[in-house]
Design a protein around this motif. Structure first.
Motif: not given
Length: 85
Positions: A57, A53, A29, A73
Motif C-alpha cells: 500500500l 499489505l 488505509t 485491501v
C-alpha cells in the motif's frame, strides 16, 4: 474485540473512505492498518499478510487508483479472515 471483529471493523472503515485523492486514500488505509496490527500480532501468518499489505500500500507501484487500492485491501482482508479462523 475478537480478531474477526477487528477485521470486520477494518473492512467497514475501508469501505467508508470517500477521499478521492489517491495519496490521502492510501494514508488513511495505512493508518487503519497500524491501528489493527496489535490485535493481530498473536497470529504470525495474519501479521505477515498485514505487513505485506501495508508495504504494498505504501511503497508498491502496482496500485493505480483508489478503486484498485480498495479492491486489493478488501481481498487481503478476506485472506486475513481465513488466517485468524
Amino acid at each position: 474485540m475478537s480478531k474477526l471483529e477487528t477485521l470486520n471493523e477494518f473492512e467497514n472503515l475501508v469501505n467508508k473512505i470517500s477521499d478521492p485523492d489517491f495519496g490521502d486514500f492510501k494514508r488513511k488505509t495505512g493508518n487503519y492498518i497500524s491501528r489493527i496490527a496489535p490485535d493481530l500480532q498473536e497470529s504470525k501468518e495474519a501479521f505477515e499478510v498485514l505487513a505485506k499489505l501495508k508495504a504494498e500500500l505504501l511503497y508498491g507501484d502496482n496500485l493505480r487508483d483508489t478503486d484498485h487500492v480498495r479492491e486489493y485491501v478488501l481481498e487481503q482482508i478476506e485472506v486475513l479472515k481465513e488466517k485468524v479462523n
